[in-house]
Design an enzyme around this catalytic site. Structure first.
Site, short mmCIF file in Angstrom:
data_model
loop_
_atom_site.label_atom_id
_atom_site.label_comp_id
_atom_site.label_asym_id
_atom_site.label_seq_id
_atom_site.Cartn_x
_atom_site.Cartn_y
_atom_site.Cartn_z
N ALA A 162 41.76 38.59 33.40
CA ALA A 162 41.42 37.84 32.19
C ALA A 162 40.50 38.67 31.30
O ALA A 162 39.81 39.58 31.76
CB ALA A 162 40.73 36.52 32.56
N GLY A 213 44.38 37.42 36.51
CA GLY A 213 45.53 37.01 35.73
C GLY A 213 46.68 37.99 35.80
O GLY A 213 47.84 37.60 35.70
N GLU A 234 48.52 37.07 38.82
CA GLU A 234 49.22 35.81 38.57
C GLU A 234 50.44 36.03 37.68
O GLU A 234 51.48 35.39 37.87
CB GLU A 234 48.26 34.81 37.95
N GLU A 264 38.37 36.18 41.34
CA GLU A 264 37.65 35.16 40.56
C GLU A 264 36.40 34.64 41.26
O GLU A 264 35.37 34.41 40.61
CB GLU A 264 38.59 33.99 40.23
#
Length: 271
Positions: A73, A116, A119, A139
């Site tokens: 992110a 991310g 993901e 995270e």
């Protein structure tokens, strides 16, 4: 119908797009952030996939420029945000649009696929990784949890006990470990990642009905969400929907006549 394609090097904001045969290469390309998944980057990916759908491109290879798939992110967007301001960005809708892309999508992962980025790879239909690639969900090490499917897709892909170190401890794994878990389809030298992903995409397209492949993809996605009984009902309905279609007639004729089937290479039937 003729497929309209962009110039050899087109740009969709933070993403570059070019075609290699029937495969569209979509490359995350933001040197400043090492391909961090800002809202702008996610929108760029969605826009690029949208052009692929509109142009009847049967498969996409998704990669990152300069040896990094996606570094995670964009923390600048999180710093100072509130729950309300974060949700107002409607990032979940962009993630859903990527996951719901109807055509084949193969991730070509090099360098780091963290947070991310990890993901994003997991939303694809297959993953080809470089031999020095690292995967991780870090995270919890910054006081957060996965926010785009990491806590849900890792257990489904690798099993809960394989997923636990990544999600609960922020542990990183290399490409070989991911291959052993069944999350990665192939591990190749870093310099060959995109080429190997294109090869895999072509293999998955060869000899198949694209209409049937899209329905099969929907069923695979459904298997992550539905109960077995509901999934079987949907499978039977999709099977029935293909009865008496030109593709099925061609496929049956090809088997009986002992020859390769000849299916249209786009959903519109253009060759």
């Amino acid at each position: 119908m003729t497929i309209e394609v962009p110039p050899p090097r087109a740009s969709v904001d933070l993403v570059t797009v070019r075609d290699q045969g029937r495969i569209r290469l979509v490359t995350l390309d933001d040197a400043e952030s090492r391909n961090a998944l800002s809202r702008r980057m996610l929108q760029s990916v969605v826009d690029a996939l949208g052009t692929a759908t509109r142009d009847d491109v049967p498969a996409v290879v998704l990669s990152g420029a300069r040896g990094t798939f996606a570094s995670g992110a964009d923390l600048r967007e999180l710093d100072g945000a509130t729950p309300g301001s974060y949700l107002a960005q409607r990032r979940a809708e962009l993630w859903d649009q990527i996951a719901e892309f109807p055509n084949l999508i193969v991730a070509a992962v090099q360098g780091y696929a963290l947070g991310g980025g990890c993901e994003l790879a997991l939303t694809c239909d297959a993953i080809v990784a470089g031999d020095r690639t690292m995967f991780g969900q870090p995270e919890v090490r910054i006081g957060a949890v996965p926010g785009a499917g990491g806590s849900q897709r890792w257990p489904r892909a690798a099993g809960r006990f394989h997923a636990a170190p990544l999600v609960l401890g922020g542990v990183r794994i290399d490409a070989r470990e991911a291959l052993q878990m069944g999350v990665v389809d192939r591990v190749v030298p870093e310099r060959r990642v995109v080429a190997a992903a294109v090869d895999l995409a072509n293999e998955l397209l060869d000899g198949v009905s694209l209409n049937a492949q899209r329905k099969a993809k929907q069923l695979l996605r459904l298997s992550e969400e539905a109960t077995l009984s509901d999934g079987l009902v949907s499978e039977r309905q999709e099977f029935a929907s293909l009865i008496d279609t030109p593709d099925l007639h061609e496929g049956i004729a090809a088997v009986l006549e002992k020859r390769p089937a000849h299916f249209p290479i786009t959903k519109s039937g253009a060759s």
